[in-house]
Design an enzyme around this catalytic site. Structure first.
Site, PDB file in Angstrom:
ATOM      1  N   ASP A  73       0.894  -1.247   0.002  1.00 19.78           N
ATOM      2  CA  ASP A  73      -0.165   0.160  -0.080  1.00 19.78           C
ATOM      3  C   ASP A  73       0.902   1.290   0.154  1.00 19.78           C
ATOM      4  OD1 ASP A  73      -2.640  -0.705  -0.317  1.00 19.78           O
ATOM      5  OD2 ASP A  73      -2.966  -1.000   1.976  1.00 19.78           O
ATOM      6  N   ARG A  98       0.626  -1.611   7.239  1.00 15.74           N
ATOM      7  CA  ARG A  98       1.280  -0.509   6.906  1.00 15.74           C
ATOM      8  C   ARG A  98       2.100   0.469   7.973  1.00 15.74           C
ATOM      9  NH1 ARG A  98      -2.742   3.364   3.479  1.00 15.74           N
ATOM     10  NH2 ARG A  98      -0.692   3.793   2.626  1.00 15.74           N
ATOM     11  N   ARG A 147      -9.808   5.642  10.906  1.00 17.84           N
ATOM     12  CA  ARG A 147      -8.347   5.621  10.912  1.00 17.84           C
ATOM     13  C   ARG A 147      -7.507   6.496  12.093  1.00 17.84           C
ATOM     14  NH1 ARG A 147      -6.351   2.706   6.297  1.00 17.84           N
ATOM     15  NH2 ARG A 147      -8.059   1.337   5.651  1.00 17.84           N
ATOM     16  N   HIS A 176     -11.357   7.519   5.095  1.00 15.62           N
ATOM     17  CA  HIS A 176     -10.453   8.553   5.068  1.00 15.62           C
ATOM     18  C   HIS A 176     -11.152  10.016   4.765  1.00 15.62           C
ATOM     19  CE1 HIS A 176      -6.447   6.152   4.645  1.00 15.62           C
ATOM     20  NE2 HIS A 176      -6.382   6.433   5.869  1.00 15.62           N
ATOM     21  N   CYS A 270      -4.819  10.016  -3.029  1.00 13.95           N
ATOM     22  CA  CYS A 270      -4.011   8.920  -1.966  1.00 13.95           C
ATOM     23  C   CYS A 270      -2.745   8.888  -2.391  1.00 13.95           C
ATOM     24  CB  CYS A 270      -4.878   7.599  -2.047  1.00 13.95           C
ATOM     25  SG  CYS A 270      -6.691   7.616  -1.459  1.00 13.95           S
TER      26      CYS A 270
END
Ligand code: ARG
Length: 292
Positions: A73, A98, A147, A176, A270
């Protein structure tokens, strides 16, 4: 000189991106990720390269962070930190898969001479933070709910010396902030109200009465996951409805295909972290003439 009403002025930007050389959907940490669905790695890389070339073609600077093994990612570079005025507030990822990305970003900022602030709280960088330099003297919008921890917002405010407005995200598809809201220029935003709690919707309406309002189709097409320089708005090609709304509002939509990265639950924004150095000069891209 003729002043064209509502003419949008682009400003030169500096970005950080990371190529999807290790991109894969090996785990599922958001509702868009399906480990059974095949990903075309070659196409993902091609689409990413086109996104990078598009930003360069618009006159922006793009730094590239090398991809690292075991971090599929990492292409979603926006999550690595959040920068304002030469300070980088570092990321601390929600999921262990991550976590190691934070150190790669940290190394970049330290090496480039940024004032790097190590975070103590979970936050996913520019995925959950947006910055509007010309709104209220410089305003941070900050998302929580899936998150980033809300307490990280006050830490970011302290580290960056700008007010941070906490906004609660309530729809897991828009986990997000940067898939629910975007800065269109230095003072205005576009957002999908239903992605936010009732209280947060009121706050956004109060602070941004002139905001552009997106609908569910725009949001599901990842249209809000856009990168704008104040005039040129680079967004997922699928988001045709939002592109039309942007054009009607005087912006220039620049569609890019990012079908493969959408399988990871991300799109344009992103993949792109904005670098905001100290005492950033307000440098128009090409005054008076269209940028494209
Ligand atoms: N698969 C990634 C995750 O779930 C996607 C991150 C998208 N990034 C963003 N800035 N919205 O963490």
């Amino acid at each position: 000189m003729v002043i064209v009403k509502d003419q949008r002025i682009p400003r030169k930007r500096t970005y950080l991106m990371c190529p999807p050389e290790r991109f894969a959907v090996e785990y599922a940490i958001n509702p868009w990720m399906d480990t059974e669905a095949p990903v075309d790695a070659e196409l993902a890389l091609k689409q990413w390269q086109l996104l990078r070339e598009t930003l360069l073609g618009l006159g922006h600077t793009v730094h590239v962070l090398p991809a690292e093994d075991g971090l599929p990612d990492m292409v979603f570079a926006a999550n690595g930190a959040f920068t304002v005025d030469g300070t980088a507030y570092g990321a601390r990822f929600r999921y262990p898969q991550r976590a190691a990305e934070a150190a790669a970003h940290r190394a970049f900022y330290v090496e480039q001479g940024w004032n790097y602030v190590e975070p103590s709280e979970i936050n996913e960088g520019e995925g959950d933070f947006a910055y509007l330099p010309e709104a209220y003297g410089g305003l941070i919008l900050a998302g929580y709910g899936f998150r980033t921890e809300a307490v990280a917002h006050s830490h970011a405010q302290e580290a960056l010396g700008r007010p941070a407005i906490s906004l609660q995200l309530v729809d897991p598809r828009f986990y997000h902030l940067d898939v629910a809201l975007a800065a269109l220029d230095d003072a205005n935003i576009v957002y999908y109200p239903e992605a936010f709690s009732a209280g947060s919707r009121k706050v956004l309406a109060q602070l941004f009465p002139d905001a552009l309002i997106a609908d569910e189709a725009d949001a599901v097409a990842f249209g809000l996951n856009l990168v704008s320089d104040g005039r040129n708005v680079v967004l997922n090609a699928e988001a045709t409805g939002l592109a039309a709304k942007l054009a009607a509002a005087g912006y220039t939509p620049v569609p890019v295909e990012l079908s493969e990265l959408k399988k990871g639950g991300g799109s344009v924004k992103c993949c792109v972290a904005e670098l905001r150095p100290a005492g950033q000069p307000v440098e128009p891209l090409s005054p008076g003439s269209p940028a494209r």
